[in-house]
Design a protein around this motif. Sequence first.
Motif, PDB file in Angstrom:
ATOM      1  N   ASP A 139       0.827  -1.204   0.000  1.00 46.39           N
ATOM      2  CA  ASP A 139       0.000   0.000   0.000  1.00 46.39           C
ATOM      3  C   ASP A 139       0.864   1.257   0.000  1.00 46.39           C
ATOM      4  O   ASP A 139       0.556   2.232  -0.698  1.00 46.39           O
ATOM      5  N   ARG A 140       1.937   1.235   0.770  1.00 43.13           N
ATOM      6  CA  ARG A 140       2.828   2.392   0.811  1.00 43.13           C
ATOM      7  C   ARG A 140       3.498   2.591  -0.548  1.00 43.13           C
ATOM      8  O   ARG A 140       3.636   3.728  -1.026  1.00 43.13           O
ATOM      9  N   LEU A 141       3.873   1.489  -1.157  1.00 50.39           N
ATOM     10  CA  LEU A 141       4.495   1.577  -2.477  1.00 50.39           C
ATOM     11  C   LEU A 141       3.498   2.065  -3.517  1.00 50.39           C
ATOM     12  O   LEU A 141       3.841   2.882  -4.387  1.00 50.39           O
ATOM     13  N   ALA A 150      10.991   4.764  -8.655  1.00 46.85           N
ATOM     14  CA  ALA A 150      11.202   6.037  -7.958  1.00 46.85           C
ATOM     15  C   ALA A 150      10.571   5.977  -6.572  1.00 46.85           C
ATOM     16  O   ALA A 150      11.153   6.447  -5.588  1.00 46.85           O
ATOM     17  N   ALA A 151       9.384   5.379  -6.510  1.00 42.97           N
ATOM     18  CA  ALA A 151       8.704   5.235  -5.220  1.00 42.97           C
ATOM     19  C   ALA A 151       9.478   4.306  -4.298  1.00 42.97           C
ATOM     20  O   ALA A 151       9.613   4.563  -3.099  1.00 42.97           O
ATOM     21  N   ALA A 152       9.987   3.227  -4.851  1.00 45.29           N
ATOM     22  CA  ALA A 152      10.755   2.262  -4.057  1.00 45.29           C
ATOM     23  C   ALA A 152      12.005   2.909  -3.482  1.00 45.29           C
ATOM     24  O   ALA A 152      12.366   2.670  -2.319  1.00 45.29           O
ATOM     25  N   GLU A 153      12.669   3.735  -4.280  1.00 52.52           N
ATOM     26  CA  GLU A 153      13.881   4.406  -3.803  1.00 52.52           C
ATOM     27  C   GLU A 153      13.554   5.347  -2.647  1.00 52.52           C
ATOM     28  O   GLU A 153      14.295   5.417  -1.657  1.00 52.52           O
ATOM     29  N   GLU A 154      12.439   6.052  -2.771  1.00 55.33           N
ATOM     30  CA  GLU A 154      12.022   6.963  -1.706  1.00 55.33           C
ATOM     31  C   GLU A 154      11.756   6.216  -0.399  1.00 55.33           C
ATOM     32  O   GLU A 154      12.082   6.697   0.693  1.00 55.33           O
ATOM     33  N   LEU A 155      11.151   5.035  -0.515  1.00 49.36           N
ATOM     34  CA  LEU A 155      10.744   4.275   0.662  1.00 49.36           C
ATOM     35  C   LEU A 155      11.806   3.304   1.150  1.00 49.36           C
ATOM     36  O   LEU A 155      11.622   2.657   2.199  1.00 49.36           O
ATOM     37  N   GLY A 156      12.879   3.163   0.411  1.00 39.19           N
ATOM     38  CA  GLY A 156      13.911   2.226   0.799  1.00 39.19           C
ATOM     39  C   GLY A 156      13.509   0.783   0.586  1.00 39.19           C
ATOM     40  O   GLY A 156      13.929  -0.121   1.320  1.00 39.19           O
ATOM     41  N   ILE A 157      12.698   0.538  -0.442  1.00 39.72           N
ATOM     42  CA  ILE A 157      12.235  -0.804  -0.778  1.00 39.72           C
ATOM     43  C   ILE A 157      13.060  -1.330  -1.945  1.00 39.72           C
ATOM     44  O   ILE A 157      13.316  -0.612  -2.913  1.00 39.72           O
TER      45      ILE A 157
END
Length: 218
Positions: A6-8, A28-35
């Motif tokens: 959900d966060r991703l 880009a989202a994964a990089e922001e969240l550290g995923i």
Amino acid sequence: MTDERDRLLNAALAHVPFDGMNDKALMAAAEELGISRDMVRVHFPEGGASLAAAYHRRGDALLRDWMEKTPPEGRYAERVAQAIWHRLELVQPELVRAGATVLSLPQHAALGARLVWETADTIWNGLGDTSRDVNWYTKRATLSAVWGSTVLYWLGDESEGKAETRAFIDRRIENVMGFEKFKAQARKVPGLAALTDLATGWMRAPGPRDLPGKTKEH
């Protein structure tokens, strides 16, 4: 896992208006969240198509909750129209347009058709449909056509408050209800009922494993 997905999803959707409904937005989202990139593939195995499907299904889930808490009222046609309109209010045009672009690709056409069917199924279930015969299929097939054409109209509607879309929904629903009335009357004509049964006799009422929502999500 669900919370991470959900966060991703939320983070990726923020990138879609700039990057499109694709891997670029997801990464880009994964990089922001550290995923990790590997986890992106676990959560969204088909990249942009899986992202579009997740966004679409979130809208259906929100509609399902709304119909349970605030059932549409009025004539049957009005209730269907209310459900369709509210479903549109739950999403953002630019995200729907981006998702439609991805799902229109030949390799994702089946997923796109399935998502349209799922929305129709959500609406009929929310209205308390209990049919288990051929009507279960025809209701959803008909509403799928209405929903698909409505979304296309809505995306191109520049009228204030999307007023033209609301009128379009009303017209389409009235046409459908008129057709249903015609079918009911036609079945009273000697011989016509037998022809209808012959044309649709291969269909059967769906069992729990047959329902479109029962297979693995993308």
